[in-house]
Scaffold this motif. Structure first.
Motif, short mmCIF file in Angstrom:
data_model
loop_
_atom_site.label_atom_id
_atom_site.label_comp_id
_atom_site.label_asym_id
_atom_site.label_seq_id
_atom_site.Cartn_x
_atom_site.Cartn_y
_atom_site.Cartn_z
N LYS A 169 46.93 25.14 45.69
CA LYS A 169 46.92 24.44 46.78
C LYS A 169 47.19 24.79 48.30
N LEU A 170 47.59 26.03 48.29
CA LEU A 170 47.57 26.86 49.61
C LEU A 170 46.46 27.91 49.68
N TYR A 171 45.47 27.84 48.90
CA TYR A 171 44.28 29.14 49.00
C TYR A 171 43.65 28.75 50.29
N PRO A 172 43.48 30.03 50.97
CA PRO A 172 43.65 31.39 50.57
C PRO A 172 45.15 32.03 51.29
N LEU A 173 45.92 31.02 51.87
CA LEU A 173 47.38 31.37 52.19
C LEU A 173 48.30 31.34 51.02
N ASP A 174 48.04 31.46 49.71
CA ASP A 174 48.94 31.39 48.89
C ASP A 174 49.44 32.80 48.34
N ARG A 175 50.79 32.66 47.54
CA ARG A 175 51.20 33.55 46.55
C ARG A 175 51.08 33.04 45.14
N GLN A 176 50.87 33.92 44.11
CA GLN A 176 50.65 33.86 42.91
C GLN A 176 51.72 34.75 42.19
N ILE A 177 52.22 34.02 41.08
CA ILE A 177 52.94 34.81 40.36
C ILE A 177 52.50 34.94 38.73
N CYS A 178 52.04 35.83 38.58
CA CYS A 178 51.45 36.28 37.04
C CYS A 178 52.43 37.11 36.34
N SER A 179 52.53 36.58 35.07
CA SER A 179 53.61 36.85 34.05
C SER A 179 52.86 37.84 32.99
N LEU A 180 53.63 38.68 32.37
CA LEU A 180 53.43 39.50 31.27
C LEU A 180 54.51 39.18 30.03
N ILE A 295 31.92 28.91 48.87
CA ILE A 295 33.36 29.03 48.72
C ILE A 295 33.72 28.56 47.54
N ASN A 296 33.28 27.21 47.24
CA ASN A 296 33.81 26.41 45.82
C ASN A 296 33.02 27.12 44.78
N ALA A 297 32.14 27.82 44.76
CA ALA A 297 31.43 28.64 43.39
C ALA A 297 32.35 29.57 43.09
N SER A 298 33.27 29.99 43.83
CA SER A 298 33.91 31.37 43.64
C SER A 298 35.43 30.74 43.17
N LEU A 299 35.70 29.35 42.94
CA LEU A 299 36.89 28.91 42.77
C LEU A 299 36.87 27.77 41.61
N PRO A 300 37.77 27.78 40.79
CA PRO A 300 37.79 26.78 39.78
C PRO A 300 37.72 25.31 40.16
N PRO A 301 37.22 24.27 39.46
CA PRO A 301 37.16 22.99 39.86
C PRO A 301 38.45 22.42 39.40
N VAL A 302 39.27 22.50 40.30
CA VAL A 302 40.58 21.82 40.37
C VAL A 302 40.82 20.40 40.76
N SER A 303 41.44 19.70 40.34
CA SER A 303 41.62 18.11 40.96
C SER A 303 42.56 18.01 42.08
N TYR A 304 42.94 18.97 42.66
CA TYR A 304 43.75 18.82 43.71
C TYR A 304 42.97 19.46 44.78
N THR A 305 43.51 18.97 46.15
CA THR A 305 42.91 19.61 47.30
C THR A 305 43.44 20.82 47.89
N LYS A 306 42.64 21.92 48.09
CA LYS A 306 43.11 23.23 48.44
C LYS A 306 42.99 23.31 50.29
N ALA A 307 43.93 24.31 50.48
CA ALA A 307 43.71 24.57 51.89
C ALA A 307 42.33 24.71 52.66
N ILE A 308 41.58 25.75 51.85
CA ILE A 308 40.37 25.94 52.41
C ILE A 308 39.55 24.58 52.30
N ASP A 309 39.86 23.71 51.26
CA ASP A 309 38.90 22.43 51.33
C ASP A 309 39.25 21.55 52.51
#
Length: 455
Positions: A169-180, A295-309
């Motif tokens: 949603k905040l892309y590209p001003l976002d922070r992501q949490i990736c788990s292991l 820009i949209n080609a490098s991102l997954p088709p999500v159902s919500y609006t992103k900051a870049i949108d």
């Protein structure tokens, strides 16, 4: 001279004896190490299928396995597939009372094995793994150390591709949490429990570099899961990545701003330069649409609006609005020309009517000149006289206070045509609205970013 030769011969013989004794000691030490391995892992003496006892040899207590790891590299973080790749050295440590041995007065610190199937191993697996492989160049990067007190250390180097669900949603001003995530596959918590090793259970290489992200911090936690077959022990590492904004500022935001500003150039061109204004508007519109699709080609088709949108959508709207503004100007100029032509025709018609009326009046005056009579005008006007009412109305108008002049209307009156006024208003309105949008956009998303960080 002879005595000297005898001394050197004795010294040489003594050195040979000491070397042979040292070699024999080494051979004897390696033989003792082999005997210890045969003693604890010999046929019929150790069964790798049976798990070790719990704390202090308690049979009913679960086996405790302590885990730590060393992150060697993080190669990529894929936004489209929502995954990331990592290479790590993974270590497990537990105690198996059956593997105790005599350390030969501290000379035998540990035994080293390269075959994991010789001893019991925890059935750990990575629950969010997509792909993974071991490293076998030049030899398999794995070892097992058995210490005199029965402690077992298992270490292996592996490469994993792990799933990382992202909120963009905040892309590209976002922070992501990736788990292991690591869990037991078959042993429940009644039999096997994973614990983080005390004191820096997760270590990261110092010169870790990612092209579009920065690893801000990482947290270790537990994630035990309950199913209909029991409760299973689970460990997890949360890696907090911050996206580097400089790349997107240079590649997306600044080019979009430049396209919007270029579309405003048509406001300064003459309204008669139709090919120049149309080509400029269409070119900027197509370029902006291409930028958005890239820009949209490098991102997954999500159902919500992103900051870049929001950014690309508003920029595309401004470019499209500049093109519509020229259509409005062209229409206003053509309607103004039509009105001007109609006004000229009306003036010509009125002029012809006045000339005809003056000719008719002159002819009538010549016909009635001999019979004309002069009437006397009264000295005092009656209240209902039209001339008196007109003078009274003019006096009331002069007595009213003067109205304050409107600056905008006065300034716009300098431009005679409506189409020119539209261009002039657009030169001011479009930049002001775009600046207001920038203020709202950056304050909103940067404030949201700070909120997420504190959360």
């Amino acid at each position: 001279m002879c005595s000297g030769h005898y001394i050197w011969a004795i010294f040489f013989f003594a050195s040979l004896c000491s070397a042979s004794l040292a070699n024999n000691a080494k051979i004897n030490f390696r033989e003792k190490e082999k005997k210890v391995l045969d003693q604890i892992l010999g046929a019929g003496k150790y069964d790798a299928r049976i798990r070790p006892s719990g704390i202090n040899g308690t049979e009913n207590a679960p086996t405790l396995v302590y885990v730590n790891m060393f992150l060697r590299s993080i190669s990529k973080i894929d936004d489209y597939k929502m995954e990331y790749s990592v290479q790590l050295t993974f270590r497990e440590q537990w105690t198996d009372e059956r593997l105790k041995f005599d350390d030969i007065q501290g000379r035998l610190k540990y035994l080293t094995l390269t075959e994991a199937n010789r001893v019991w191993m925890p059935d750990l697996f990575f629950s969010n793994e997509k792909e993974g492989h071991f490293h076998n160049i030049i030899m398999p990067n794995v070892y097992i150390r058995i210490f005199p007190n029965g402690s077992v250390l298992y270490s292996i180097r592996i490469s994993l591709t792990l799933a990382c669900p992202m909120n963009l949603k905040l892309y590209p001003l976002d922070r992501q949490i990736c788990s292991l995530r690591m869990a037991s596959y078959g042993w429940t918590t009644n039999d096997l429990v994973f614990l983080w090793k005390e004191g820096d259970p997760v270590q990261v290489v110092k010169n870790l570099h990612l092209p579009r992200f920065t690893l801000e911090k990482f947290l270790t936690d537990y994630c035990n899961s309950k199913t209909n077959t029991g409760e299973y022990s689970c460990l997890k590492v949360d890696l907090l990545f911050k996206r580097e904004f400089s790349y997107y500022l240079i590649q997306i935001y600044i080019p979009c701003c430049m396209l919007v500003i270029v579309s405003w150039v048509s406001f300064w061109l003459d309204q008669g330069a139709v090919p120049a204004r149309v080509s400029l508007g269409v070119t900027t519109l197509l370029t902006m649409a291409t930028q958005t699709s890239g820009i949209n080609a490098s991102l997954p088709p999500v159902s919500y609006t992103k900051a870049i949108d929001v950014w690309t959508g508003v920029c595309l709207t401004f470019v499209f609005g500049a093109l519509l503004e020229f259509a409005l100007v062209n229409y206003a100029s053509r309607s103004g020309l039509n009105k001007a032509n109609i006004h000229k025709e009306n003036l010509k018609k009125k002029r012809r009517d006045l000339e005809q009326a003056s000719l008719d009046a002159a002819s009538d005056l010549l016909d009635t000149d001999s019979n004309a009579t002069f009437a006397m005008k009264p000295l005092v006007r009656h209240p209902g006289d039209p001339l008196a009412l007109e003078k009274l109305r003019q006096c009331e108008v002069h007595m009213q206070p003067p109205k304050r002049p409107n600056c905008c209307k006065t300034w716009l009156s300098k431009f005679p045509t409506r189409s020119k006024r539209i261009d002039v208003i657009s030169r001011i309105t479009f930049p002001l609205v775009f600046a207001l949008f920038n203020l709202v956009y950056w304050s909103t998303y940067l404030f949201r970013e700070e909120e997420d960080e504190t959360f």
